[in-house]
Structure formats: structure tokens, C-alpha cells
Motif scaffolding. Structure first.
Motif, PDB file in Angstrom:
ATOM      1  N   HIS A  15      -0.918 183.547  71.083  1.00 39.46           N
ATOM      2  CA  HIS A  15      -1.175 182.116  70.880  1.00 39.46           C
ATOM      3  C   HIS A  15      -0.214 181.326  71.736  1.00 39.46           C
ATOM      4  CE1 HIS A  15       2.350 181.228  68.367  1.00 39.46           C
ATOM      5  NE2 HIS A  15       2.188 182.456  67.905  1.00 39.46           N
ATOM      6  N   ILE A  16      -0.646 180.158  72.086  1.00 35.65           N
ATOM      7  CA  ILE A  16       0.196 179.299  72.908  1.00 35.65           C
ATOM      8  C   ILE A  16       1.299 178.693  72.046  1.00 35.65           C
ATOM      9  CG2 ILE A  16      -1.596 178.753  74.581  1.00 35.65           C
ATOM     10  CD1 ILE A  16      -1.885 176.047  73.028  1.00 35.65           C
ATOM     11  N   ASN A  17       2.418 178.426  72.670  1.00 34.17           N
ATOM     12  CA  ASN A  17       3.456 177.662  71.982  1.00 34.17           C
ATOM     13  C   ASN A  17       2.994 176.214  71.947  1.00 34.17           C
ATOM     14  OD1 ASN A  17       5.092 179.911  71.713  1.00 34.17           O
ATOM     15  ND2 ASN A  17       6.090 179.566  73.665  1.00 34.17           N
ATOM     16  N   TYR A  18       3.248 175.557  70.870  1.00 35.39           N
ATOM     17  CA  TYR A  18       2.840 174.160  70.777  1.00 35.39           C
ATOM     18  C   TYR A  18       3.944 173.346  70.115  1.00 35.39           C
ATOM     19  CZ  TYR A  18       1.656 175.238  65.913  1.00 35.39           C
ATOM     20  OH  TYR A  18       1.708 175.624  64.599  1.00 35.39           O
ATOM     21  N   PHE A  19       3.873 172.061  70.354  1.00 35.44           N
ATOM     22  CA  PHE A  19       4.840 171.121  69.801  1.00 35.44           C
ATOM     23  C   PHE A  19       4.074 170.101  68.982  1.00 35.44           C
ATOM     24  CE2 PHE A  19       6.237 172.547  73.964  1.00 35.44           C
ATOM     25  CZ  PHE A  19       7.520 172.984  73.723  1.00 35.44           C
ATOM     26  N   VAL A  20       4.655 169.642  67.911  1.00 37.80           N
ATOM     27  CA  VAL A  20       4.056 168.593  67.093  1.00 37.80           C
ATOM     28  C   VAL A  20       5.015 167.408  67.100  1.00 37.80           C
ATOM     29  CG1 VAL A  20       3.237 167.942  64.795  1.00 37.80           C
ATOM     30  CG2 VAL A  20       2.882 170.285  65.632  1.00 37.80           C
ATOM     31  N   PHE A  21       4.481 166.254  67.471  1.00 37.90           N
ATOM     32  CA  PHE A  21       5.297 165.041  67.537  1.00 37.90           C
ATOM     33  C   PHE A  21       4.728 163.991  66.599  1.00 37.90           C
ATOM     34  CE2 PHE A  21       5.663 166.993  71.788  1.00 37.90           C
ATOM     35  CZ  PHE A  21       7.028 167.222  71.786  1.00 37.90           C
ATOM     36  N   ASP A  22       5.604 163.134  66.114  1.00 31.63           N
ATOM     37  CA  ASP A  22       5.184 162.057  65.223  1.00 31.63           C
ATOM     38  C   ASP A  22       4.782 160.795  65.985  1.00 31.63           C
ATOM     39  OD1 ASP A  22       5.570 163.502  62.847  1.00 31.63           O
ATOM     40  OD2 ASP A  22       7.726 163.078  62.890  1.00 31.63           O
ATOM     41  N   SER A  23       5.086 160.770  67.284  1.00 26.25           N
ATOM     42  CA  SER A  23       4.755 159.566  68.050  1.00 26.25           C
ATOM     43  C   SER A  23       4.440 159.927  69.499  1.00 26.25           C
ATOM     44  CB  SER A  23       5.928 158.580  68.026  1.00 26.25           C
ATOM     45  OG  SER A  23       7.010 159.082  68.796  1.00 26.25           O
ATOM     46  N   ILE A  24       3.758 159.021  70.145  1.00 24.24           N
ATOM     47  CA  ILE A  24       3.461 159.178  71.568  1.00 24.24           C
ATOM     48  C   ILE A  24       4.761 159.210  72.358  1.00 24.24           C
ATOM     49  CG2 ILE A  24       2.443 158.025  73.582  1.00 24.24           C
ATOM     50  CD1 ILE A  24       0.259 156.982  71.668  1.00 24.24           C
ATOM     51  N   ALA A  25       5.717 158.389  71.968  1.00 21.92           N
ATOM     52  CA  ALA A  25       7.001 158.318  72.685  1.00 21.92           C
ATOM     53  C   ALA A  25       7.711 159.671  72.691  1.00 21.92           C
ATOM     54  CB  ALA A  25       7.892 157.250  72.071  1.00 21.92           C
ATOM     55  N   GLU A  26       7.681 160.388  71.565  1.00 23.45           N
ATOM     56  CA  GLU A  26       8.322 161.704  71.504  1.00 23.45           C
ATOM     57  C   GLU A  26       7.632 162.695  72.441  1.00 23.45           C
ATOM     58  OE1 GLU A  26       8.628 163.251  67.519  1.00 23.45           O
ATOM     59  OE2 GLU A  26       9.270 161.313  66.738  1.00 23.45           O
ATOM     60  N   GLY A  27       6.314 162.681  72.433  1.00 22.63           N
ATOM     61  CA  GLY A  27       5.563 163.568  73.324  1.00 22.63           C
ATOM     62  C   GLY A  27       5.792 163.229  74.784  1.00 22.63           C
ATOM     63  N   ARG A  28       5.813 161.951  75.088  1.00 27.87           N
ATOM     64  CA  ARG A  28       6.048 161.517  76.465  1.00 27.87           C
ATOM     65  C   ARG A  28       7.437 161.921  76.947  1.00 27.87           C
ATOM     66  NH1 ARG A  28       4.036 155.957  77.479  1.00 27.87           N
ATOM     67  NH2 ARG A  28       2.177 157.097  78.040  1.00 27.87           N
ATOM     68  N   GLU A  29       8.417 161.881  76.049  1.00 25.21           N
ATOM     69  CA  GLU A  29       9.779 162.270  76.411  1.00 25.21           C
ATOM     70  C   GLU A  29       9.808 163.727  76.885  1.00 25.21           C
ATOM     71  OE1 GLU A  29      14.065 162.795  74.186  1.00 25.21           O
ATOM     72  OE2 GLU A  29      12.748 161.178  73.511  1.00 25.21           O
ATOM     73  N   LEU A  30       9.135 164.616  76.161  1.00 24.02           N
ATOM     74  CA  LEU A  30       9.086 166.019  76.565  1.00 24.02           C
ATOM     75  C   LEU A  30       8.334 166.187  77.886  1.00 24.02           C
ATOM     76  CD1 LEU A  30       9.482 169.108  76.031  1.00 24.02           C
ATOM     77  CD2 LEU A  30       7.185 169.031  75.055  1.00 24.02           C
ATOM     78  N   THR A  31       7.160 165.589  78.001  1.00 22.76           N
ATOM     79  CA  THR A  31       6.359 165.790  79.219  1.00 22.76           C
ATOM     80  C   THR A  31       7.042 165.191  80.441  1.00 22.76           C
ATOM     81  OG1 THR A  31       4.984 163.830  78.765  1.00 22.76           O
ATOM     82  CG2 THR A  31       4.186 165.957  77.952  1.00 22.76           C
ATOM     83  N   ASP A  32       7.739 164.082  80.274  1.00 24.33           N
ATOM     84  CA  ASP A  32       8.485 163.498  81.397  1.00 24.33           C
ATOM     85  C   ASP A  32       9.653 164.398  81.803  1.00 24.33           C
ATOM     86  OD1 ASP A  32       6.776 161.343  81.468  1.00 24.33           O
ATOM     87  OD2 ASP A  32       8.175 159.931  80.527  1.00 24.33           O
ATOM     88  N   GLN A  33      10.326 164.995  80.823  1.00 28.28           N
ATOM     89  CA  GLN A  33      11.442 165.894  81.128  1.00 28.28           C
ATOM     90  C   GLN A  33      10.934 167.134  81.872  1.00 28.28           C
ATOM     91  OE1 GLN A  33      14.794 165.143  80.524  1.00 28.28           O
ATOM     92  NE2 GLN A  33      15.026 166.844  81.940  1.00 28.28           N
ATOM     93  N   VAL A  34       9.818 167.687  81.436  1.00 21.33           N
ATOM     94  CA  VAL A  34       9.247 168.857  82.115  1.00 21.33           C
ATOM     95  C   VAL A  34       8.813 168.482  83.529  1.00 21.33           C
ATOM     96  CG1 VAL A  34       7.353 170.532  82.088  1.00 21.33           C
ATOM     97  CG2 VAL A  34       8.592 170.020  79.981  1.00 21.33           C
ATOM     98  N   ARG A  35       8.257 167.294  83.701  1.00 20.39           N
ATOM     99  CA  ARG A  35       7.870 166.839  85.044  1.00 20.39           C
ATOM    100  C   ARG A  35       9.104 166.778  85.949  1.00 20.39           C
ATOM    101  NH1 ARG A  35       4.906 162.778  83.879  1.00 20.39           N
ATOM    102  NH2 ARG A  35       2.934 163.694  84.503  1.00 20.39           N
ATOM    103  N   LYS A  36      10.206 166.277  85.407  1.00 23.47           N
ATOM    104  CA  LYS A  36      11.447 166.158  86.182  1.00 23.47           C
ATOM    105  C   LYS A  36      12.034 167.536  86.504  1.00 23.47           C
ATOM    106  CE  LYS A  36      16.087 164.290  85.742  1.00 23.47           C
ATOM    107  NZ  LYS A  36      17.043 164.889  84.843  1.00 23.47           N
ATOM    108  N   ASP A  37      12.110 168.406  85.491  1.00 23.19           N
ATOM    109  CA  ASP A  37      12.710 169.736  85.665  1.00 23.19           C
ATOM    110  C   ASP A  37      11.792 170.711  86.392  1.00 23.19           C
ATOM    111  OD1 ASP A  37      14.794 168.727  84.159  1.00 23.19           O
ATOM    112  OD2 ASP A  37      14.227 169.802  82.322  1.00 23.19           O
ATOM    113  N   GLN A  38      10.491 170.448  86.351  1.00 20.08           N
ATOM    114  CA  GLN A  38       9.463 171.341  86.890  1.00 20.08           C
ATOM    115  C   GLN A  38       9.487 172.706  86.200  1.00 20.08           C
ATOM    116  OE1 GLN A  38       9.577 171.434  91.183  1.00 20.08           O
ATOM    117  NE2 GLN A  38       9.185 169.261  91.338  1.00 20.08           N
ATOM    118  N   MET A  39       9.990 172.755  84.980  1.00 19.13           N
ATOM    119  CA  MET A  39      10.099 174.004  84.226  1.00 19.13           C
ATOM    120  C   MET A  39      10.020 173.701  82.732  1.00 19.13           C
ATOM    121  SD  MET A  39      10.852 176.406  86.483  1.00 19.13           S
ATOM    122  CE  MET A  39      12.028 177.683  86.228  1.00 19.13           C
TER     123      MET A  39
END
Length: 158
Positions: free
Chosen positions: A41-65
Motif C-alpha cells: 500500500h502507498i504511504n499516505y498523509f492525512v491533513f486537517d487543512s489545505i495549508a498543512e497539505g500545501r506545506e508538505l507538497t511545497d517542501q517536497v517540490r523544494k527538496d525534490q525528494m
């Protein structure tokens, strides 16, 4: 994208009912079904807000990892504003996924003798390298597969 050996296998990403409207099980239930039937199964994250999800996706975009490896992006599973209907969309990262995809396509076009284009500056260096490698070892480029495409890319980056 390349998966390390420890992560290879058949993954269950989601379970959708066969209906006109999107009717999908939550990731927690999908993970349980995957475990029960021997899928990964895929690893998944559960967030309570769009801002929390965006924080992770922006960090991954920056780190490329993420977790020490390059990833294509994310499938975001959420609900509409009124909370009654499921909604899904993808976030795809330019680097490295789309650049690697461009390299796969440009390799095929070189081998077919077709014109090619590139969006990424590094692709021009890749093209020159691939042309040189084809001249030195044409047999190494016959019947290109996903595995050999990844191998060519790794050799270029090395």
C-alpha cells in the motif's frame, strides 16, 4: 521513476466503486484491504487543512525528494467544500519526474530518427551524450525497456 528493490511490488493505490459519480474508499481502508490481500500500500498523509497539505507538497517540490528518494508527485484525495462528495487531483513535480519523462521520450525520438524538442537545459547535454553512446554501443539501445531507460539515465547522471 526508479523504485529501490525493497519497495518493488504490486501496489494498491485506491478502490473506487463502478459508478458515474466518484465513490472511493478512504486511504485507511485501502491500506487494510492491501494488507489483507498481500498488496503493497502507498504511504499516505492525512491533513486537517489545505495549508498543512500545501506545506508538505511545497517542501517536497523544494527538496525534490521524499523519504530519501525522488517522487513523481502526489494524488490528493479530499472532499468538496460541503464535505459530501469525494474529489481527487494530482500534483506532478517538474523536477525530476517531468525532466526524466522528457529524456525517455527524446531517446525514443533519437532512435526513430525523428525531430525532438526540449524544455530543460540539461536535456541538451543528455541528447549529446545519448548520441555519442548510440555510436559507441548501438546494441545497447535496441528494444529499450523501462529498466534500460532508467539505466541509461543513471549512466548519464553518473
Amino acid at each position: 521513476m526508479e523504485y529501490p528493490k525493497r519497495m518493488c511490488g504490486l501496489y494498491l493505490h485506491g478502490i473506487n466503486r463502478n459508478s458515474v459519480k466518484l465513490d472511493t474508499l478512504p486511504s485507511s481502508k485501502v491500506a487494510k484491504v492491501a494488507a489483507d490481500f498481500g498488496f503493497r500500500h502507498i504511504n499516505y498523509f492525512v491533513f486537517d487543512s489545505i495549508a498543512e497539505g500545501r506545506e508538505l507538497t511545497d517542501q517536497v517540490r523544494k527538496d525534490q525528494m521524499l523519504d530519501g528518494r525522488a517522487i513523481e508527485g502526489f494524488v490528493v484525495r479530499c472532499r468538496t467544500n460541503n464535505g459530501t462528495s469525494p474529489f481527487m487531483f494530482k500534483i506532478k513535480y517538474e523536477q525530476p519526474y517531468l525532466m526524466f519523462r522528457e529524456w525517455r521520450k527524446v531517446t525514443g525520438r533519437i532512435l526513430a530518427g525523428k525531430p525532438r524538442w526540449s524544455k530543460y537545459e540539461l536535456t541538451m547535454h543528455y541528447v549529446a551524450w545519448v548520441k555519442m553512446r548510440i555510436k559507441k554501443d548501438p546494441a545497447g539501445f535496441i528494444n529499450m525497456s523501462v529498466k534500460s531507460t532508467i539505466d541509461v539515465r543513471k549512466r548519464f547522471l553518473d
